[in-house]
Structure formats: structure tokens, C-alpha cells
Design a protein around this motif. Structure first.
Motif, PDB file in Angstrom:
ATOM      1  N   GLU A 231      62.122  55.012  36.794  1.00  0.00           N
ATOM      2  CA  GLU A 231      62.615  54.025  37.805  1.00  0.00           C
ATOM      3  C   GLU A 231      61.425  53.200  38.860  1.00  0.00           C
ATOM      4  O   GLU A 231      61.064  54.055  39.849  1.00  0.00           O
ATOM      5  CB  GLU A 231      63.656  54.668  38.749  1.00  0.00           C
ATOM      6  N   TRP A 232      60.689  52.724  37.988  1.00  0.00           N
ATOM      7  CA  TRP A 232      59.625  52.056  38.733  1.00  0.00           C
ATOM      8  C   TRP A 232      59.719  51.435  40.055  1.00  0.00           C
ATOM      9  O   TRP A 232      58.933  51.480  41.023  1.00  0.00           O
ATOM     10  CB  TRP A 232      58.819  51.138  38.047  1.00  0.00           C
ATOM     11  N   ASP A 233      61.105  50.787  40.315  1.00  0.00           N
ATOM     12  CA  ASP A 233      61.077  50.145  41.651  1.00  0.00           C
ATOM     13  C   ASP A 233      61.273  51.391  42.852  1.00  0.00           C
ATOM     14  O   ASP A 233      60.942  51.100  43.870  1.00  0.00           O
ATOM     15  CB  ASP A 233      62.494  49.347  41.579  1.00  0.00           C
ATOM     16  N   LEU A 234      61.597  52.456  42.148  1.00  0.00           N
ATOM     17  CA  LEU A 234      61.601  53.553  43.349  1.00  0.00           C
ATOM     18  C   LEU A 234      60.507  53.927  44.100  1.00  0.00           C
ATOM     19  O   LEU A 234      60.230  54.405  45.108  1.00  0.00           O
ATOM     20  CB  LEU A 234      62.236  55.017  42.595  1.00  0.00           C
ATOM     21  N   LEU A 235      59.167  53.540  43.205  1.00  0.00           N
ATOM     22  CA  LEU A 235      57.555  53.515  43.708  1.00  0.00           C
ATOM     23  C   LEU A 235      57.697  52.626  44.952  1.00  0.00           C
ATOM     24  O   LEU A 235      56.729  52.935  45.830  1.00  0.00           O
ATOM     25  CB  LEU A 235      56.743  53.335  42.782  1.00  0.00           C
ATOM     26  N   ASP A 236      58.532  51.560  45.030  1.00  0.00           N
ATOM     27  CA  ASP A 236      58.360  50.578  46.194  1.00  0.00           C
ATOM     28  C   ASP A 236      58.423  51.524  47.554  1.00  0.00           C
ATOM     29  O   ASP A 236      58.375  51.078  48.500  1.00  0.00           O
ATOM     30  CB  ASP A 236      59.271  49.542  46.021  1.00  0.00           C
ATOM     31  N   THR A 237      59.579  52.537  47.485  1.00  0.00           N
ATOM     32  CA  THR A 237      59.865  53.211  48.680  1.00  0.00           C
ATOM     33  C   THR A 237      58.887  54.446  48.774  1.00  0.00           C
ATOM     34  O   THR A 237      59.200  55.272  49.872  1.00  0.00           O
ATOM     35  CB  THR A 237      61.148  53.816  48.561  1.00  0.00           C
ATOM     36  N   VAL A 238      57.733  54.641  48.149  1.00  0.00           N
ATOM     37  CA  VAL A 238      56.741  55.398  48.291  1.00  0.00           C
ATOM     38  C   VAL A 238      55.335  54.858  48.940  1.00  0.00           C
ATOM     39  O   VAL A 238      54.870  55.500  49.785  1.00  0.00           O
ATOM     40  CB  VAL A 238      56.536  56.320  47.007  1.00  0.00           C
ATOM     41  N   PHE A 239      55.085  53.841  48.231  1.00  0.00           N
ATOM     42  CA  PHE A 239      53.802  53.059  48.558  1.00  0.00           C
ATOM     43  C   PHE A 239      53.612  51.885  49.730  1.00  0.00           C
ATOM     44  O   PHE A 239      54.806  51.006  49.634  1.00  0.00           O
ATOM     45  CB  PHE A 239      53.030  52.844  47.260  1.00  0.00           C
ATOM     46  N   THR A 240      52.904  51.700  50.285  1.00  0.00           N
ATOM     47  CA  THR A 240      52.508  50.361  50.935  1.00  0.00           C
ATOM     48  C   THR A 240      52.279  49.318  50.120  1.00  0.00           C
ATOM     49  O   THR A 240      51.752  49.743  48.865  1.00  0.00           O
ATOM     50  CB  THR A 240      51.517  50.483  52.103  1.00  0.00           C
ATOM     51  N   PRO A 241      52.738  48.147  50.126  1.00  0.00           N
ATOM     52  CA  PRO A 241      52.471  46.913  49.155  1.00  0.00           C
ATOM     53  C   PRO A 241      50.787  46.939  48.881  1.00  0.00           C
ATOM     54  O   PRO A 241      50.483  46.597  47.675  1.00  0.00           O
ATOM     55  CB  PRO A 241      52.888  45.962  49.691  1.00  0.00           C
TER      56      PRO A 241
ATOM     57  N   ILE B 197      44.006  54.018  35.326  1.00  0.00           N
ATOM     58  CA  ILE B 197      43.277  53.079  36.035  1.00  0.00           C
ATOM     59  C   ILE B 197      43.143  53.525  37.504  1.00  0.00           C
ATOM     60  O   ILE B 197      43.903  54.222  38.139  1.00  0.00           O
ATOM     61  CB  ILE B 197      43.883  51.715  35.949  1.00  0.00           C
ATOM     62  N   ALA B 198      42.401  52.615  38.424  1.00  0.00           N
ATOM     63  CA  ALA B 198      42.275  52.512  39.880  1.00  0.00           C
ATOM     64  C   ALA B 198      42.504  50.984  40.236  1.00  0.00           C
ATOM     65  O   ALA B 198      41.846  50.349  39.915  1.00  0.00           O
ATOM     66  CB  ALA B 198      40.912  53.295  40.268  1.00  0.00           C
ATOM     67  N   ASP B 199      43.484  50.931  41.190  1.00  0.00           N
ATOM     68  CA  ASP B 199      43.631  49.618  41.561  1.00  0.00           C
ATOM     69  C   ASP B 199      44.626  49.500  42.646  1.00  0.00           C
ATOM     70  O   ASP B 199      45.205  50.826  43.223  1.00  0.00           O
ATOM     71  CB  ASP B 199      44.444  48.704  40.341  1.00  0.00           C
ATOM     72  N   THR B 200      45.392  48.454  43.061  1.00  0.00           N
ATOM     73  CA  THR B 200      46.304  48.488  43.742  1.00  0.00           C
ATOM     74  C   THR B 200      47.486  48.784  43.367  1.00  0.00           C
ATOM     75  O   THR B 200      47.854  48.542  42.283  1.00  0.00           O
ATOM     76  CB  THR B 200      46.083  47.002  44.739  1.00  0.00           C
ATOM     77  N   PHE B 201      48.215  48.887  44.287  1.00  0.00           N
ATOM     78  CA  PHE B 201      49.823  49.479  43.942  1.00  0.00           C
ATOM     79  C   PHE B 201      50.677  48.317  43.029  1.00  0.00           C
ATOM     80  O   PHE B 201      50.905  48.988  42.051  1.00  0.00           O
ATOM     81  CB  PHE B 201      50.816  49.623  45.278  1.00  0.00           C
ATOM     82  N   PRO B 202      50.769  47.141  43.136  1.00  0.00           N
ATOM     83  CA  PRO B 202      51.305  46.214  42.248  1.00  0.00           C
ATOM     84  C   PRO B 202      50.644  46.354  40.815  1.00  0.00           C
ATOM     85  O   PRO B 202      51.587  46.418  39.868  1.00  0.00           O
ATOM     86  CB  PRO B 202      51.022  44.697  42.719  1.00  0.00           C
ATOM     87  N   ALA B 203      49.674  46.387  40.578  1.00  0.00           N
ATOM     88  CA  ALA B 203      48.798  46.499  39.515  1.00  0.00           C
ATOM     89  C   ALA B 203      48.948  47.843  38.762  1.00  0.00           C
ATOM     90  O   ALA B 203      49.341  47.871  37.615  1.00  0.00           O
ATOM     91  CB  ALA B 203      47.169  46.329  39.374  1.00  0.00           C
ATOM     92  N   VAL B 204      48.904  48.834  39.511  1.00  0.00           N
ATOM     93  CA  VAL B 204      48.939  50.194  39.008  1.00  0.00           C
ATOM     94  C   VAL B 204      50.544  50.449  38.461  1.00  0.00           C
ATOM     95  O   VAL B 204      51.004  51.045  37.739  1.00  0.00           O
ATOM     96  CB  VAL B 204      48.726  51.349  40.015  1.00  0.00           C
ATOM     97  N   LYS B 205      51.285  50.004  39.083  1.00  0.00           N
ATOM     98  CA  LYS B 205      53.119  49.847  38.995  1.00  0.00           C
ATOM     99  C   LYS B 205      53.257  49.436  37.423  1.00  0.00           C
ATOM    100  O   LYS B 205      53.959  49.882  37.004  1.00  0.00           O
ATOM    101  CB  LYS B 205      53.552  49.271  40.067  1.00  0.00           C
ATOM    102  N   ALA B 206      52.754  48.112  37.545  1.00  0.00           N
ATOM    103  CA  ALA B 206      52.952  47.414  36.182  1.00  0.00           C
ATOM    104  C   ALA B 206      52.119  48.308  35.142  1.00  0.00           C
ATOM    105  O   ALA B 206      52.833  48.326  33.935  1.00  0.00           O
ATOM    106  CB  ALA B 206      52.344  45.965  36.263  1.00  0.00           C
ATOM    107  N   TRP B 207      51.061  48.862  35.256  1.00  0.00           N
ATOM    108  CA  TRP B 207      50.326  49.506  34.362  1.00  0.00           C
ATOM    109  C   TRP B 207      51.156  50.883  34.040  1.00  0.00           C
ATOM    110  O   TRP B 207      51.432  50.999  32.861  1.00  0.00           O
ATOM    111  CB  TRP B 207      48.956  50.028  34.911  1.00  0.00           C
ATOM    112  N   LEU B 208      51.775  51.734  34.948  1.00  0.00           N
ATOM    113  CA  LEU B 208      52.552  52.727  34.577  1.00  0.00           C
ATOM    114  C   LEU B 208      53.571  52.065  33.902  1.00  0.00           C
ATOM    115  O   LEU B 208      53.948  52.968  32.757  1.00  0.00           O
ATOM    116  CB  LEU B 208      52.825  53.138  36.071  1.00  0.00           C
ATOM    117  N   ALA B 209      54.329  51.209  34.132  1.00  0.00           N
ATOM    118  CA  ALA B 209      55.611  50.768  33.405  1.00  0.00           C
ATOM    119  C   ALA B 209      55.376  50.512  31.867  1.00  0.00           C
ATOM    120  O   ALA B 209      56.057  50.621  31.291  1.00  0.00           O
ATOM    121  CB  ALA B 209      56.226  49.831  34.069  1.00  0.00           C
ATOM    122  N   GLU B 210      54.084  50.049  31.628  1.00  0.00           N
ATOM    123  CA  GLU B 210      53.630  49.622  30.435  1.00  0.00           C
ATOM    124  C   GLU B 210      53.107  50.708  29.533  1.00  0.00           C
ATOM    125  O   GLU B 210      53.635  51.049  28.269  1.00  0.00           O
ATOM    126  CB  GLU B 210      52.762  48.385  30.335  1.00  0.00           C
ATOM    127  N   VAL B 211      52.403  51.446  30.099  1.00  0.00           N
ATOM    128  CA  VAL B 211      51.598  52.705  29.369  1.00  0.00           C
ATOM    129  C   VAL B 211      52.430  53.864  29.165  1.00  0.00           C
ATOM    130  O   VAL B 211      52.573  54.492  28.084  1.00  0.00           O
ATOM    131  CB  VAL B 211      50.249  53.006  29.849  1.00  0.00           C
TER     132      VAL B 211
END
Length: 145
Positions: free
Chosen positions: A27-37, A49-63
Motif C-alpha cells: 500500500e504505497w500511498d500509505l507511505l504518504d502519511t509517514v514521510f514529508t514530501p 537507493i538513496a533519494d527523495t521520498f517520491p523517487a524512493v516510493k516509485a522505486w519501492l513499488a517497482e522493485v
């Protein structure tokens, strides 16, 4: 400990639990309630990886679903230290974790990969509640890799 600190601690612990639930359930959108943008997230110790939340969220959902279709975290010893200024607008949070994940062994079966370590968060109070501005995943041990 006053009622505000008790409330803050419960809210922060809830965010840490939502983080692991979001990762485990996909439930990747649940992470929006955990992290600042603009949160910075560092998974390099576990091969990520190490990156900003939007990039990491997309990476998690793919990998994660591609390599680890099932995931399950256990959390323990959540330590919360509020800022030294006494304003309680920032908190350093360390949570112990154990994360076993089955994956395809390449021979028609499965193997279990396990990570144990510490999640180091920097939480900040926002208008939407406590959110993680920084996460560093420290790997203490791994097995099956």
C-alpha cells in the motif's frame, strides 16, 4: 512525561508501524502519511537507493514486488528522543527491525532473505501530524544473500 509527550510518542510509533505496513502490504500511498514530501531516504546498506521520498516510493513499488512478492516486518525497541530545545517539534527515532522475505531461488523453489537492523528516522511535527523527514536504514545483519 506530560499528556502532549505521550500523545506525540504514540503518533510517532503509529507512523513507524504504518511505514512497515505500507512496505509489507504494497500500500504505497500509505507511505504518504509517514514521510514529508521532501524526505530523504537511504536504503544503500541493503542494496537499495538513496533519494527523495517520491523517487524512493516509485522505486519501492517497482522493485520490491518483483524480487520479494511477500514481505513481513517485525519491530521492537522504538526509542524516541525529542529535540534538545524542548520545543518537541523534532524527534530522533530508532526502531529495531527484522525483515524476512521469501524470493524465487532460481530453481523452482524459494529461499528466504532476512535483514535485521535499525531504522533511524528524523521526525518533524507538521500541520498533518508527525512525519519522517529522513530515514536511514542501518543493516546490522543479513542472511540468505
Amino acid at each position: 512525561m506530560d499528556l502532549q509527550e505521550i500523545s506525540d510518542r504514540l503518533e510517532i510509533e503509529g507512523a513507524v508501524v504504518r511505514y512497515t505496513r505500507g512496505i509489507d502490504t504494497g500500500e504505497w500511498d500509505l507511505l504518504d502519511t509517514v514521510f514529508t514530501p521532501d524526505a530523504e531516504i537511504d536504503y544503500t546498506e541493503s542494496g537499495g537507493i538513496a533519494d527523495t521520498f517520491p523517487a524512493v516510493k516509485a522505486w519501492l513499488a517497482e522493485v520490491l514486488p518483483a524480487f520479494f512478492p511477500k514481505r513481513m516486518h517485525s519491530l521492537a525497541q522504538v526509542a524516541i528522543t525529542f529535540d534538545a530545545e524542548g520545543t518537541s517539534d523534532e524527534a530522533l527515532v530508532t526502531a529495531y527491525f527484522h525483515n524476512p522475505m521469501p524470493m524465487d531461488d532460481g530453481r523452482g523453489g524459494q529461499t528466504v532473505v532476512e535483514f535485521g537492523g535499525l531504522y533511524h528516522h528524523t521526525f518533524v511535527r507538521t500541520p498533518d501530524g508527525w512525519r519522517s523527514r529522513r530515514l536511514h536504514e542501518e543493516i546490522v545483519w543479513k542472511r540468505g544473500i
